[in-house]
Design an enzyme around this catalytic site. Structure first.
Site, PDB file in Angstrom:
ATOM      1  N   HIS A  19       0.822  -1.200   0.000  1.00 27.16           N
ATOM      2  CA  HIS A  19       0.000   0.000   0.000  1.00 27.16           C
ATOM      3  C   HIS A  19       0.864   1.261   0.000  1.00 27.16           C
ATOM      4  O   HIS A  19       0.510   2.258  -0.626  1.00 27.16           O
ATOM      5  CB  HIS A  19      -0.913   0.013   1.231  1.00 27.16           C
ATOM      6  CG  HIS A  19      -1.999  -1.005   1.187  1.00 27.16           C
ATOM      7  ND1 HIS A  19      -3.322  -0.690   0.988  1.00 27.16           N
ATOM      8  CD2 HIS A  19      -1.968  -2.360   1.303  1.00 27.16           C
ATOM      9  CE1 HIS A  19      -4.053  -1.789   0.993  1.00 27.16           C
ATOM     10  NE2 HIS A  19      -3.246  -2.816   1.180  1.00 27.16           N
TER      11      HIS A  19
ATOM     12  N   ASP B   2      -6.111   5.949   1.704  1.00 27.71           N
ATOM     13  CA  ASP B   2      -5.985   4.544   1.320  1.00 27.71           C
ATOM     14  C   ASP B   2      -7.339   3.862   1.357  1.00 27.71           C
ATOM     15  O   ASP B   2      -8.185   4.149   2.207  1.00 27.71           O
ATOM     16  CB  ASP B   2      -5.024   3.832   2.276  1.00 27.71           C
ATOM     17  CG  ASP B   2      -4.786   2.388   1.881  1.00 27.71           C
ATOM     18  OD1 ASP B   2      -3.896   2.142   1.050  1.00 27.71           O
ATOM     19  OD2 ASP B   2      -5.509   1.502   2.375  1.00 27.71           O
TER      20      ASP B   2
ATOM     21  N   GLN C   1      13.192  -3.897  -5.327  1.00 28.95           N
ATOM     22  CA  GLN C   1      12.689  -4.733  -6.416  1.00 28.95           C
ATOM     23  C   GLN C   1      12.685  -4.008  -7.747  1.00 28.95           C
ATOM     24  O   GLN C   1      12.993  -4.597  -8.791  1.00 28.95           O
ATOM     25  CB  GLN C   1      11.284  -5.234  -6.087  1.00 28.95           C
ATOM     26  CG  GLN C   1      10.676  -6.083  -7.194  1.00 28.95           C
ATOM     27  CD  GLN C   1       9.473  -6.837  -6.732  1.00 28.95           C
ATOM     28  OE1 GLN C   1       9.591  -7.867  -6.080  1.00 28.95           O
ATOM     29  NE2 GLN C   1       8.290  -6.335  -7.055  1.00 28.95           N
TER      30      GLN C   1
ATOM     31  N   HIS D 299       4.501 -13.545  -6.796  1.00 26.64           N
ATOM     32  CA  HIS D 299       3.275 -13.834  -6.059  1.00 26.64           C
ATOM     33  C   HIS D 299       2.081 -13.054  -6.606  1.00 26.64           C
ATOM     34  O   HIS D 299       0.961 -13.252  -6.155  1.00 26.64           O
ATOM     35  CB  HIS D 299       3.468 -13.487  -4.586  1.00 26.64           C
ATOM     36  CG  HIS D 299       3.623 -12.013  -4.320  1.00 26.64           C
ATOM     37  ND1 HIS D 299       4.530 -11.225  -5.012  1.00 26.64           N
ATOM     38  CD2 HIS D 299       2.990 -11.185  -3.464  1.00 26.64           C
ATOM     39  CE1 HIS D 299       4.437  -9.978  -4.565  1.00 26.64           C
ATOM     40  NE2 HIS D 299       3.521  -9.926  -3.637  1.00 26.64           N
TER      41      HIS D 299
ATOM     42  N   ASN E 207       1.888  -4.197  -7.070  1.00 28.31           N
ATOM     43  CA  ASN E 207       3.104  -3.420  -7.303  1.00 28.31           C
ATOM     44  C   ASN E 207       4.109  -4.228  -8.113  1.00 28.31           C
ATOM     45  O   ASN E 207       4.745  -3.715  -9.040  1.00 28.31           O
ATOM     46  CB  ASN E 207       3.741  -3.000  -5.974  1.00 28.31           C
ATOM     47  CG  ASN E 207       2.981  -1.903  -5.285  1.00 28.31           C
ATOM     48  OD1 ASN E 207       2.297  -1.115  -5.926  1.00 28.31           O
ATOM     49  ND2 ASN E 207       3.075  -1.847  -3.975  1.00 28.31           N
ATOM     50  N   SER E 208       4.271  -5.500  -7.758  1.00 28.26           N
ATOM     51  CA  SER E 208       5.209  -6.357  -8.496  1.00 28.26           C
ATOM     52  C   SER E 208       4.806  -6.459  -9.964  1.00 28.26           C
ATOM     53  O   SER E 208       5.655  -6.405 -10.860  1.00 28.26           O
ATOM     54  CB  SER E 208       5.256  -7.753  -7.868  1.00 28.26           C
ATOM     55  OG  SER E 208       5.818  -7.709  -6.577  1.00 28.26           O
TER      56      SER E 208
ATOM     57  N   GLN F  80      -4.455 -11.613  -5.527  1.00 24.58           N
ATOM     58  CA  GLN F  80      -3.405 -12.061  -6.434  1.00 24.58           C
ATOM     59  C   GLN F  80      -3.868 -13.025  -7.523  1.00 24.58           C
ATOM     60  O   GLN F  80      -3.249 -13.088  -8.586  1.00 24.58           O
ATOM     61  CB  GLN F  80      -2.243 -12.624  -5.610  1.00 24.58           C
ATOM     62  CG  GLN F  80      -1.560 -11.515  -4.814  1.00 24.58           C
ATOM     63  CD  GLN F  80      -0.657 -12.013  -3.705  1.00 24.58           C
ATOM     64  OE1 GLN F  80      -0.357 -13.199  -3.617  1.00 24.58           O
ATOM     65  NE2 GLN F  80      -0.239 -11.112  -2.829  1.00 24.58           N
TER      66      GLN F  80
END
Length: 466
Positions: A24, A121, A340, A355, A359-360, A380
């Protein structure tokens, strides 16, 4: 973009309130940096204390890079009810912030010049909107996942017993298999995730707008359904504004791994399950055997605890001495926090076992890195479906949720899947195309670039000249 204050043009003053966890916080930090770079006056309200060391370090980097940002702390009150502490520490922290949110009222009222808007948020929607309504401050919700996940989030409270059918049907959206729904939402009893998901989803329609870290070319169907009022069956929603993928900023750079510098271009498989995902010791070792057996070079990040400051087990104790030696022959394994974005941007990295945290995914799309998808929890599986549909990832659905102690994927199957994925040239070619689309979306004249400009212009209408 905005002109300078020398032209006596109103400058918006925007406050932002994130919640817990790097999933977040990272998009919030990138949005804060982007607004600041566009001459928006920013106050960043940071919950105190944070859950993890990585969150504290993220704040420090941001404020040292952008000293013009005003930092205010929301001091969290302890919970009298200790029963929630047994749940996920990040959801527990969501609850701490929610129950301390009444302290925002005097804080927001004291800001000068007066706020043009507060960006909140998504997990804090139900408790913060009544406060901003009372203060007559526009409240925008920042949804830090995909627009398709937003469609579930905002309609979940209207669904009748979602576990009774094989598919969850949301108006205007392709049916979502029940197996993709986060398991806590299907439990008969309430839990912190289910409470915030239900209450905040219901309240979100009262916001001034919903910002989403996505873009039209990958998420257009869901964005259209949301903005056409289809998702809640004709009940209008506030504008859903795609402003992503939020690009990384230079202050996120750190010292790169020397090991990566010694590898050939696009030869390394990066393996990471995010900042708050852990897998069982047995699965860790099967994954290690699979990576070694695949014959690929790899950079593997291991987590043993959800919260980094509690992660004290030695790496060799997790993997075992025998496997550790084999791992070192083929790759690099680390237990510390890595940047990352910097890893994915490295020319040696050719693939990503992920996963499927949002963000990934957006970072991999930004750098054109094809993905092997292994959803673990939360949003996910819905994210994995989106990635597979746009042709930049491979998802083995029978691997199930990563946290299922009954299902342990064996090393042999992992190795075979890695070999299959890394040999798929279509994934690499398609990833390069999607990378270009992502950069076009936030570049001059791109869809997300224009939406953000329009939003800033709307904030200027209620701003003061500084």
């Amino acid at each position: 973009m905005l002109t300078s204050g020398n032209d006596l043009e109103p400058t918006p003053h925007i406050a932002l309130l994130p919640s817990a966890g790097m999933g977040h916080l990272t998009p919030f930090i990138r949005l804060v940096a982007l607004l600041t770079s566009n001459n928006v006056k920013v106050t960043f309200i940071t919950p105190h204390p944070t859950v993890s060391i990585s969150e504290s370090e993220g704040f420090s980097q941001l404020f040292s890079t952008f000293p013009q940002i005003t930092r205010m702390q929301l001091h969290l009150l302890p919970l009298e009810d200790s029963s929630s502490k047994s749940e996920d520490p990040f959801y527990y922290h969501f609850e701490l912030i929610r129950r301390s949110s009444h302290l925002l009222s005097p804080l927001l009222a004291s800001l000068s010049p007066p706020l043009s808007a507060l960006v909140t948020d998504m997990s804090l929607t139900s408790t913060v909107i009544p406060i901003t309504d009372a203060l007559q401050i526009p409240n925008y919700i920042f949804f830090t996942s995909s627009a398709k996940m937003l469609s579930l989030f905002i309609s979940f409270h209207t669904l009748v017993d979602p576990k009774a059918k094989d598919f969850v049907e949301i108006s205007g959206i392709e049916p979502i298999p029940r197996s993709w729904i986060p398991p806590p939402l299907l439990e008969d009893t309430n839990n912190l995730m289910k409470i915030y998901f239900t209450e905040s989803g219901k309240k979100m329609k009262e916001s001034s707008g919903i910002l989403v870290n996505t873009y039209e070319s990958i998420d257009g169907e869901s964005l259209a359904a949301l903005n056409k009022g289809l998702v809640l069956k004709g009940l209008p929603l506030p504008p859903v504004i795609a402003i992503g993928p939020l690009p990384p900023f230079k202050f996120e750079k750190s010292q790169p791994l020397a090991w990566l510098d010694d590898q050939q271009a696009e030869s390394v498989l990066y393996v990471s399950f995010g900042s708050r995902t852990t897998i069982s010791r047995e699965q860790i070792r099967e994954l290690g055997h699979g990576l070694v057996r695949s014959g690929k070079r790899f950079l593997w990040v291991i987590k043993d605890k959800k919260v980094d400051q509690e992660d004290e087990v030695e790496l060799v104790d997790l993997i075992g001495h025998g496997l550790m030696g084999k791992v070192k022959e083929r790759g690099m394994v680390v237990k510390n926090w890595l940047n990352q974005e910097e890893v994915l941007s490295h020319p040696a990295v050719g693939w990503f076992l992920s996963h499927c945290g949002w963000n990934s995914i957006t970072e991999a799309l930004w750098h054109g890195v094809p993905m092997l998808l292994w959803p673990q929890h939360g949003d996910q599986k819905i994210n994995a479906d989106l990635v597979e549909r746009i042709g930049v990832g491979m998802w083995v659905k029978n691997w199930g949720w990563g946290g299922d102690p009954i299902v342990v994927v064996k090393g042999k199957e992992i190795a075979e899947t890695v070999v299959k994925m890394t040999g798929n040239e279509f994934l690499r070619e398609r990833s390069a195309q999607v990378r270009d689309e992502a950069r076009m979306a936030v570049g001059e004249g791109g869809s997300s670039h224009e939406r953000l400009n329009d939003l800033i212009d709307s904030w200027k209408s209620s701003a003061h000249v500084l």
